[in-house]
Design an enzyme around this catalytic site. Structure first.
Site, mmCIF file in Angstrom:
data_model
loop_
_atom_site.group_PDB
_atom_site.id
_atom_site.type_symbol
_atom_site.label_atom_id
_atom_site.label_comp_id
_atom_site.label_asym_id
_atom_site.label_seq_id
_atom_site.Cartn_x
_atom_site.Cartn_y
_atom_site.Cartn_z
ATOM 1 N N ALA A 1 1.058 -1.123 0.008
ATOM 2 C CA ALA A 1 -0.020 -0.100 -0.072
ATOM 3 C C ALA A 1 0.962 1.487 0.140
ATOM 4 C CB ALA A 1 -0.964 0.037 1.284
ATOM 5 N N SER B 1 6.144 -11.550 -5.735
ATOM 6 C CA SER B 1 5.677 -10.588 -6.868
ATOM 7 C C SER B 1 6.702 -10.573 -8.167
ATOM 8 C CB SER B 1 5.774 -9.158 -6.164
ATOM 9 O OG SER B 1 5.077 -9.096 -4.983
ATOM 10 N N CYS C 1 3.616 6.191 11.809
ATOM 11 C CA CYS C 1 2.235 6.885 10.972
ATOM 12 C C CYS C 1 1.398 7.977 12.216
ATOM 13 C CB CYS C 1 1.399 6.344 10.531
ATOM 14 S SG CYS C 1 0.842 4.748 11.479
ATOM 15 N N HIS D 1 -5.947 7.896 9.500
ATOM 16 C CA HIS D 1 -5.815 7.719 11.162
ATOM 17 C C HIS D 1 -6.658 9.018 11.729
ATOM 18 C CE1 HIS D 1 -3.818 4.155 10.577
ATOM 19 N NE2 HIS D 1 -2.838 4.455 11.016
#
Ligand code: A2P
Length: 352
Positions: free
Chosen positions: A20, A47, A135, A248
């Site tokens: 993300a 991946s 974060c 958030h």
């Protein structure tokens, strides 16, 4: 923030490009025109062989290996703590500067922990690795620092409302699948999260210490002090996961040594870099995660005097955890390094 130095260009690798934060890093490097001469996309074996879009092109994803960091000036890493611990020192040994999004090096005294709006000067002391803070810590630091500079904060009491995006792309998909299952009368599956998050919430699912604080809460305590450059601030946090997909929110109570009026705080935050004041008291309209999603600024509002303390202020914020809480902050650090000539360039490497 100053313009990035466009006279140089850099060989960049994204470790965790398929995640993300990786997707957001790709978008930001392109939209902010970070000067790139070569871009390598790295992820796990899973991946290898897939492709990802960058500025209208599809670029191949490679499995990270010992040779991945040859001829790379800058690594933006967002692939988890253990992956960073393993690969970041190897990338530095190969000559790259690593901006690491994981918690692996944040509290290492030799590693700068940087929020460009707060402590850009700290970046200059790097020895190859610069850590991007947690974060929730970044979002709080951007909103509290402008006030702290005017009147030092003595104590912070914060409660967080953290979205699924904090646990990565697969966690966001898990929450959507849980919501679909519940609406169809089925039992929701849990794989990434320990409990169903859709139509629910739970205290943050990181390990709990002897004092009863989880890791996420201690990150807010310790990282904020390191970024602000003081151990004097008393901080306590309660971190909670909520069924929000992205962005958030935080309820923050600040205590100062002297009264700090809400009017003055509002004026300061109106001018503050990285902050957008969102308040319409008539309409009861304040920051919301859906409106913070995809935005660069931390949305701040509901600034009011704390009725329980003469020197207290209450405020509320919402900020995009993937953007300012992770990828944007990392790209801003990269821009800072480029402006200050703290990144090796292809030309410099060739002359060594
Ligand atoms: P992959 O997609 O190949 O698993 P998120 O936090 O959104 O879940 O993303 C995590 C990112 O970190 C992904 O790009 C993921 O790649 C990558 N990653 C996870 N484990 C490793 C590993 N051991 N080596 C390299 N990349 C990893």
């Amino acid at each position: 923030m100053e313009e990035t130095n466009l006279s140089q260009s850099y060989r960049v690798a994204i470790l965790g490009a398929t995640g993300a934060v990786g997707a957001e890093l790709l978008e930001l490097l392109h939209s902010r025109s970070f000067p790139i001469s070569n871009l390598k996309l790295l992820a796990s074996e899973r991946s290898a062989g897939t492709t990802l879009p960058f500025g209208g092109e599809m670029l191949p994803v490679e499995a990270v290996s010992a040779r991945s960091f040859d001829n790379v000036d800058l690594v933006l890493a967002s692939a988890g703590g253990s992956t960073s611990k393993f690969w970041a020192p190897q990338a530095v040994a190969a000559g790259a500067v690593v901006i690491d999004n994981s918690s692996a090096f944040r509290m290492d005294a030799t590693v700068p922990l940087v929020v460009p709006e707060v402590n850009p000067q700290a970046a200059a002391a790097h020895r190859g690795i610069i850590a991007n803070p947690n974060c929730t810590t970044i979002l709080m630091a951007v909103a509290v620092w402008p006030l702290h500079k005017v009147k030092p904060v003595q104590r912070i009491v914060v409660a967080t409302y953290q979205s699924a995006s904090g646990a990565g792309a697969r966690a966001m998909e898990e929450m959507k699948a849980q919501a679909r299952a519940i609406l169809q009368g089925e039992t929701p599956k849990t794989d990434i999260f320990p409990y169903p998050l859709a139509f629910n919430l739970f205290p943050h699912n990181t390990p709990i210490n002897d004092l009863g604080y989880c890791e996420e809460e201690m990150k807010m305590v310790n990282e904020t002090r390191k970024i602000f450059g003081t151990d004097e601030i008393k901080i306590t946090a309660t971190c909670v996961r909520v069924p929000v997909l992205r962005a958030h929110s935080e309820a923050i109570n600040l205590e100062f040594a002297e009264p700090f009026s809400a009017i003055e705080a509002r004026e300061i935050l109106k001018q503050a870099s990285g902050v957008k004041l969102v308040e319409d008291w008539q309409a009861n309209y304040f920051p919301m995660p859906v409106e913070a999603s995809g935005k660069d600024e931390v949305l701040v509002g509901r600034i009011r005097q704390d009725i329980s303390h003469p020197c207290g202020l209450e405020m509320w914020l919402s900020g995009d955890q993937i953007r300012k809480g992770a990828a944007l902050n990392a790209v801003q650090i990269a821009e800072l390094l480029a402006q200050k000539n703290l990144l090796r360039t292809q030309a410099a490497a060739a002359s060594n």
